[in-house]
Scaffold this motif. Structure first.
Motif, mmCIF file in Angstrom:
data_model
loop_
_atom_site.group_PDB
_atom_site.id
_atom_site.type_symbol
_atom_site.label_atom_id
_atom_site.label_comp_id
_atom_site.label_asym_id
_atom_site.label_seq_id
_atom_site.Cartn_x
_atom_site.Cartn_y
_atom_site.Cartn_z
ATOM 1 N N VAL A 230 0.783 -1.217 -0.106
ATOM 2 C CA VAL A 230 0.103 -0.026 0.133
ATOM 3 C C VAL A 230 0.877 1.392 0.016
ATOM 4 C CG1 VAL A 230 -1.650 1.155 1.402
ATOM 5 C CG2 VAL A 230 -2.027 -1.039 0.990
ATOM 6 N N LEU A 231 1.994 1.316 0.744
ATOM 7 C CA LEU A 231 2.825 2.482 0.843
ATOM 8 C C LEU A 231 3.565 2.611 -0.518
ATOM 9 C CD1 LEU A 231 4.607 2.357 4.456
ATOM 10 C CD2 LEU A 231 3.044 4.007 3.561
ATOM 11 N N GLU A 232 3.982 1.454 -1.058
ATOM 12 C CA GLU A 232 4.640 1.590 -2.380
ATOM 13 C C GLU A 232 3.664 2.246 -3.566
ATOM 14 O OE1 GLU A 232 6.908 -1.754 -3.476
ATOM 15 O OE2 GLU A 232 8.018 -1.721 -1.387
ATOM 16 N N VAL A 233 2.600 1.837 -3.577
ATOM 17 C CA VAL A 233 1.557 2.294 -4.738
ATOM 18 C C VAL A 233 1.431 3.910 -4.306
ATOM 19 C CG1 VAL A 233 -0.902 2.301 -5.078
ATOM 20 C CG2 VAL A 233 0.355 0.049 -4.926
ATOM 21 N N ALA A 234 1.194 4.183 -2.905
ATOM 22 C CA ALA A 234 1.138 5.565 -2.754
ATOM 23 C C ALA A 234 2.391 6.481 -2.785
ATOM 24 C CB ALA A 234 0.871 5.781 -1.063
#
Length: 152
Positions: A61-65
């Protein structure tokens, strides 16, 4: 009335590098959440007493953000600093993969896993350079003072 400092200056190579890293981060994040979940679990440190899948999903999720933020081009400096910090924070996972001899992503020999460790500083530098995160801010128009386009 408060004025915001000028955004770091940018160039076509910097912008292209930022967009490329943003696309890479978005794809990696989607991989965390879907088709590469097991591969990414091999990078969760074995000594960390957590649910590996939860760590992989959370980091996905952090990497997509981060990827979407890099692609947007907004708040480049802040995003670059945060992404560089993220790369530093996940480095122990890469070390763990090397030390515990976990194979994933084609890293199936000690030499390949060791070589991977030297790529992490490249990612940190890429995030910082492509976003101008380390450029000095100052009055617009002063050479080297970040007098380029505004971030927002």
């Amino acid at each position: 009335m408060t004025t915001r400092p000028a955004a770091p200056s940018t160039s076509r190579p910097r912008s292209a590098a930022r967009v490329l890293l943003g696309a890479f981060m978005t794809l990696a994040g989607v991989g965390h959440l879907t088709f590469q979940r097991q591969e990414f679990q091999a990078q969760v440190p074995t000594w960390l007493p957590v649910n590996r899948d939860a760590v992989v999903l959370g980091s996905g999720v952090l990497e997509v953000a981060f990827g979407l933020a890099m692609l947007s081009g907004r708040r480049r400096r802040t995003v670059g600093l945060a992404l560089a910090a993220f790369f530093v924070l996940i480095f122990p996972g890469n070390v763990s993969q090397y030390v515990s001899r976990q194979s994933a992503f084609g890293l199936d020999t000690d030499q390949k896993r060791l070589t991977r460790l030297f790529f992490q500083p490249v990612l940190v530098a890429w995030a910082l350079w492509s976003t101008g995160a380390l450029q000095r801010q100052g009055a617009p128009g002063r050479p080297g003072a970040g007098g380029g386009r505004r971030e927002d």
